[in-house]
Write a protein that holds these residues in place. Structure first.
Motif, PDB file in Angstrom:
ATOM      1  N   TRP A   8       0.850  -1.205   0.000  1.00  0.00           N
ATOM      2  CA  TRP A   8       0.000   0.000   0.000  1.00  0.00           C
ATOM      3  C   TRP A   8       0.873   1.237   0.000  1.00  0.00           C
ATOM      4  O   TRP A   8       1.724   1.354   0.855  1.00  0.00           O
ATOM      5  CB  TRP A   8      -0.918   0.004   1.222  1.00  0.00           C
ATOM      6  CG  TRP A   8      -1.999   1.039   1.118  1.00  0.00           C
ATOM      7  CD1 TRP A   8      -2.029   2.275   1.724  1.00  0.00           C
ATOM      8  CD2 TRP A   8      -3.215   0.944   0.372  1.00  0.00           C
ATOM      9  NE1 TRP A   8      -3.165   2.938   1.406  1.00  0.00           N
ATOM     10  CE2 TRP A   8      -3.922   2.145   0.563  1.00  0.00           C
ATOM     11  CE3 TRP A   8      -3.750  -0.029  -0.457  1.00  0.00           C
ATOM     12  CZ2 TRP A   8      -5.157   2.394  -0.030  1.00  0.00           C
ATOM     13  CZ3 TRP A   8      -4.969   0.218  -1.042  1.00  0.00           C
ATOM     14  CH2 TRP A   8      -5.659   1.405  -0.824  1.00  0.00           C
ATOM     15  N   PRO A  51      -7.599   6.119  -0.939  1.00  0.00           N
ATOM     16  CA  PRO A  51      -8.539   6.337   0.164  1.00  0.00           C
ATOM     17  C   PRO A  51      -8.047   5.655   1.426  1.00  0.00           C
ATOM     18  O   PRO A  51      -6.988   5.025   1.452  1.00  0.00           O
ATOM     19  CB  PRO A  51      -9.818   5.686  -0.365  1.00  0.00           C
ATOM     20  CG  PRO A  51      -9.304   4.553  -1.203  1.00  0.00           C
ATOM     21  CD  PRO A  51      -8.027   5.054  -1.845  1.00  0.00           C
ATOM     22  N   MET A  53      -7.802   2.794   4.163  1.00  0.00           N
ATOM     23  CA  MET A  53      -7.843   1.339   4.029  1.00  0.00           C
ATOM     24  C   MET A  53      -7.648   0.699   5.391  1.00  0.00           C
ATOM     25  O   MET A  53      -7.242   1.334   6.350  1.00  0.00           O
ATOM     26  CB  MET A  53      -6.768   0.863   3.049  1.00  0.00           C
ATOM     27  CG  MET A  53      -5.344   0.958   3.548  1.00  0.00           C
ATOM     28  SD  MET A  53      -4.787  -0.525   4.451  1.00  0.00           S
ATOM     29  CE  MET A  53      -3.084  -0.092   4.833  1.00  0.00           C
ATOM     30  N   LYS A  54      -7.922  -0.614   5.428  1.00  0.00           N
ATOM     31  CA  LYS A  54      -7.700  -1.392   6.644  1.00  0.00           C
ATOM     32  C   LYS A  54      -6.908  -2.634   6.274  1.00  0.00           C
ATOM     33  O   LYS A  54      -7.319  -3.374   5.376  1.00  0.00           O
ATOM     34  CB  LYS A  54      -9.020  -1.786   7.295  1.00  0.00           C
ATOM     35  CG  LYS A  54      -8.852  -2.362   8.703  1.00  0.00           C
ATOM     36  CD  LYS A  54     -10.204  -2.612   9.329  1.00  0.00           C
ATOM     37  CE  LYS A  54     -10.062  -3.082  10.772  1.00  0.00           C
ATOM     38  NZ  LYS A  54      -9.561  -2.050  11.654  1.00  0.00           N
ATOM     39  N   MET A  85     -10.506  -1.697   1.343  1.00  0.00           N
ATOM     40  CA  MET A  85     -10.992  -0.326   1.258  1.00  0.00           C
ATOM     41  C   MET A  85     -12.475  -0.333   0.928  1.00  0.00           C
ATOM     42  O   MET A  85     -13.044  -1.372   0.593  1.00  0.00           O
ATOM     43  CB  MET A  85     -10.226   0.448   0.176  1.00  0.00           C
ATOM     44  CG  MET A  85     -10.171  -0.242  -1.167  1.00  0.00           C
ATOM     45  SD  MET A  85      -9.274   0.664  -2.429  1.00  0.00           S
ATOM     46  CE  MET A  85     -10.627   1.595  -3.148  1.00  0.00           C
ATOM     47  N   ASN A  86     -13.083   0.814   1.052  1.00  0.00           N
ATOM     48  CA  ASN A  86     -14.500   0.944   0.713  1.00  0.00           C
ATOM     49  C   ASN A  86     -14.695   0.566  -0.748  1.00  0.00           C
ATOM     50  O   ASN A  86     -14.041   1.113  -1.628  1.00  0.00           O
ATOM     51  CB  ASN A  86     -14.943   2.391   0.943  1.00  0.00           C
ATOM     52  CG  ASN A  86     -16.449   2.560   0.823  1.00  0.00           C
ATOM     53  OD1 ASN A  86     -17.093   1.905   0.017  1.00  0.00           O
ATOM     54  ND2 ASN A  86     -16.993   3.444   1.630  1.00  0.00           N
ATOM     55  N   TYR A 138      -8.803  11.698   0.176  1.00  0.00           N
ATOM     56  CA  TYR A 138      -7.726  10.874  -0.368  1.00  0.00           C
ATOM     57  C   TYR A 138      -6.373  11.344   0.166  1.00  0.00           C
ATOM     58  O   TYR A 138      -6.160  12.535   0.400  1.00  0.00           O
ATOM     59  CB  TYR A 138      -7.714  10.936  -1.900  1.00  0.00           C
ATOM     60  CG  TYR A 138      -8.847  10.168  -2.529  1.00  0.00           C
ATOM     61  CD1 TYR A 138      -8.698   8.855  -2.917  1.00  0.00           C
ATOM     62  CD2 TYR A 138     -10.101  10.759  -2.694  1.00  0.00           C
ATOM     63  CE1 TYR A 138      -9.743   8.138  -3.478  1.00  0.00           C
ATOM     64  CE2 TYR A 138     -11.159  10.055  -3.245  1.00  0.00           C
ATOM     65  CZ  TYR A 138     -10.968   8.750  -3.635  1.00  0.00           C
ATOM     66  OH  TYR A 138     -12.008   8.047  -4.174  1.00  0.00           O
ATOM     67  N   THR A 200      -5.809   5.074   7.698  1.00  0.00           N
ATOM     68  CA  THR A 200      -6.425   3.754   7.772  1.00  0.00           C
ATOM     69  C   THR A 200      -7.872   3.922   8.169  1.00  0.00           C
ATOM     70  O   THR A 200      -8.243   4.884   8.849  1.00  0.00           O
ATOM     71  CB  THR A 200      -5.732   2.842   8.807  1.00  0.00           C
ATOM     72  OG1 THR A 200      -5.831   3.439  10.109  1.00  0.00           O
ATOM     73  CG2 THR A 200      -4.277   2.643   8.449  1.00  0.00           C
ATOM     74  N   ALA A 201      -8.703   3.011   7.737  1.00  0.00           N
ATOM     75  CA  ALA A 201     -10.129   3.095   8.021  1.00  0.00           C
ATOM     76  C   ALA A 201     -10.446   2.256   9.244  1.00  0.00           C
ATOM     77  O   ALA A 201     -10.369   1.039   9.200  1.00  0.00           O
ATOM     78  CB  ALA A 201     -10.940   2.612   6.813  1.00  0.00           C
ATOM     79  N   TRP A 204     -14.436   0.893   8.350  1.00  0.00           N
ATOM     80  CA  TRP A 204     -14.774   0.742   6.935  1.00  0.00           C
ATOM     81  C   TRP A 204     -16.052  -0.052   6.794  1.00  0.00           C
ATOM     82  O   TRP A 204     -16.323  -0.973   7.529  1.00  0.00           O
ATOM     83  CB  TRP A 204     -13.624   0.105   6.171  1.00  0.00           C
ATOM     84  CG  TRP A 204     -13.112  -1.167   6.750  1.00  0.00           C
ATOM     85  CD1 TRP A 204     -12.244  -1.301   7.783  1.00  0.00           C
ATOM     86  CD2 TRP A 204     -13.436  -2.494   6.346  1.00  0.00           C
ATOM     87  NE1 TRP A 204     -11.996  -2.620   8.037  1.00  0.00           N
ATOM     88  CE2 TRP A 204     -12.706  -3.376   7.170  1.00  0.00           C
ATOM     89  CE3 TRP A 204     -14.244  -3.026   5.346  1.00  0.00           C
ATOM     90  CZ2 TRP A 204     -12.777  -4.751   7.035  1.00  0.00           C
ATOM     91  CZ3 TRP A 204     -14.321  -4.402   5.218  1.00  0.00           C
ATOM     92  CH2 TRP A 204     -13.591  -5.233   6.056  1.00  0.00           C
TER      93      TRP A 204
END
Length: 444
Positions: A8, A51, A53-54, A85-86, A138, A200-201, A204
């Motif tokens: 990533w 975006p 992410m996890k 990610m979403n 973003y 990081t989400a 999410w």
């Protein structure tokens, strides 16, 4: 790579190889000159906008060569890492390029042909955009300056680019005793942080709001014990999740029950399509959350494989379950959605309040159902509410110890609701509706 970290942002080298693969497998008629000119413009180190992410992973025991020998077992624990990610979000990779019309047309065609990026289940849509207008939400990654400490090293293509370099298989790279393919290089990148953009989400949201479990056929509990199955499934989900979850528990961080529109998880027992009644076997279980499940909550549900009541409930066997499907409730439990003018009880409706003096039981049922439909759910006032035949006493109407005992059993009835217009479900009303009581199915 077995360090447990996903790649990533996605490397530009990976994107270029996907474009080359799309050309060879889906657009072989395109001239190599146009494809080479287009991909040559994309060599180098672009700016990448990603975006939140996890990180996640799967664990596999991979067999080694000795594992094939008779009497020998030799495996290695491997971490299969990936970034989540979403699904509705996009990744933008920004190149400063000036292409001829034929090269740009070829690039557009092979980009549209990419079915996935990285993992085969990472289905994606790829398209060319001339400018990214809205970059809110973003995080940009750019090549690090000479004196800046890098946040990551990302694999990029060298200039000038040779198309043959993109065709190298992992076996060829290993035979050449190289860590990275020829024509590629690691470029130090730096993340440009923003105070308003998470990297990081933590919460999410996948695109599914329901998870359906298949129940092993031998033995199966009956629908009369829907409340037991619902409570055991809730307990298992909270145990697997570990940390408090408002969606799974229906409680706020303070421990108070959530009041309002019943958006948290419902744990529902379902009989076979053509069966019903308290003696019908439970063929599947459904966790339905109108507020939707986040990734950690879904992962916790996916880990559940057994529901064990032990000696707490006589006649309720330990049952094995497995995820059968997940997604929107329309796709996962179509039999509960409708739409329909008429809805009838699958499990009995138990009012949440006691009847007022001189109020008959049917009138009390009608008043309570109308109150729940219009106050706590977005449904119209029903045309009629009628108590129908069915022995509600054969259904368990109280929770497991230590929460409740037989003395806490609720009065309930089987009910039919009619609307002036067809409405969509699921419809679950009344006391213990989050544990399996008060479930209605469309009629006709």
């Amino acid at each position: 790579m077995n360090e447990g970290l996903p790649e990533w942002p996605p490397s530009p080298w990976r994107v270029l190889r996907a474009l080359a693969a799309s050309w060879k497998t889906r657009c072989p008629s395109l001239p190599a000159e146009d494809v080479g000119a287009a991909l040559g413009q994309l060599a180098g180190a672009p700016t990448i906008h990603v975006p939140a992410m996890k990180p996640a992973h799967l664990r596999h025991y991979m067999p080694q060569i000795a594992h094939r020998s008779v009497g020998k077992r030799s495996t290695t624990l491997t971490f299969d890492t990936f970034a989540v990610m979403n699904p509705s979000a996009s990744i933008f990779i920004e190149w400063d390029a000036d292409m001829a019309p034929s090269a740009l047309k070829a690039l557009d065609e092979i980009a549209l042909g990419i079915p996935y990026l990285g993992r085969s289940e990472s289905i994606c849509n790829v398209a060319l955009v001339h400018q990214v207008e809205d970059r809110a939400g973003y995080v940009p990654w750019r090549p690090a300056a000479k004196d800046d400490p890098p946040d990551a090293e990302i694999l990029c293509a060298q200039q000038p680019l040779e198309l043959s370099d993109l065709m190298q298989s992992p076996d060829v790279v290993r035979r050449n005793r190289r860590l990275f393919p020829t024509g590629s290089r690691l470029v130090p990148y730096r993340r440009i942080d923003s105070a308003t953009v998470p990297t990081t989400a933590d919460d999410w949201r996948p695109t599914h709001a329901a998870v359906r479990f298949a129940v092993h056929p031998r033995p199966r509990p009956t629908l009369a014990n829907a409340v037991v199955a619902g409570e055991l499934l809730r307990r298992a989900s909270l145990s697997k999740h570990g940390t408090p979850s408002e969606t799974l528990s229906g409680k706020r961080p303070s421990g108070e029950r959530q009041l309002g529109r019943h958006e948290h998880a419902h744990y529902i027992s379902l009989p076979g399509q053509d069966r019903g009644g308290p003696s019908s076997p439970i063929e599947s279980l459904l966790v339905w959350a109108p507020s939707r499940l986040n990734g950690d909550e879904f992962a916790a549900l996916a880990q559940i494989d057994w529901l064990r009541a032990g000696r707490a409930v006589s006649g309720f066997p330990d049952i094995a379950i497995a995820v059968q499907g997940f997604g929107d409730v329309d796709d996962v439990a179509r039999e509960l959605v409708g739409p329909s003018f008429v809805w009838a009880s699958c499990t009995p409706f138990a009012p949440g309040r006691h009847p007022a003096k001189r109020t008959t039981w049917p009138d009390h049922i009608a008043t309570e159902i109308e109150r729940e439909l219009t106050t706590y759910r977005d449904y119209p006032v029903p045309v009629s509410v009628e108590v129908i035949d069915g022995d509600a006493r054969r259904y368990r109407r109280y929770r497991l110890r230590p929460k409740e005992r037989l003395a806490n059993s609720r009065y309930a009835s089987m009910v039919e609701i009619r609307f002036a217009h067809a409405v969509r479900g699921p419809i679950a009303l009344g006391s213990l509706s989050h544990f399996g009581l008060g479930l209605f199915k469309p009629v006709g």
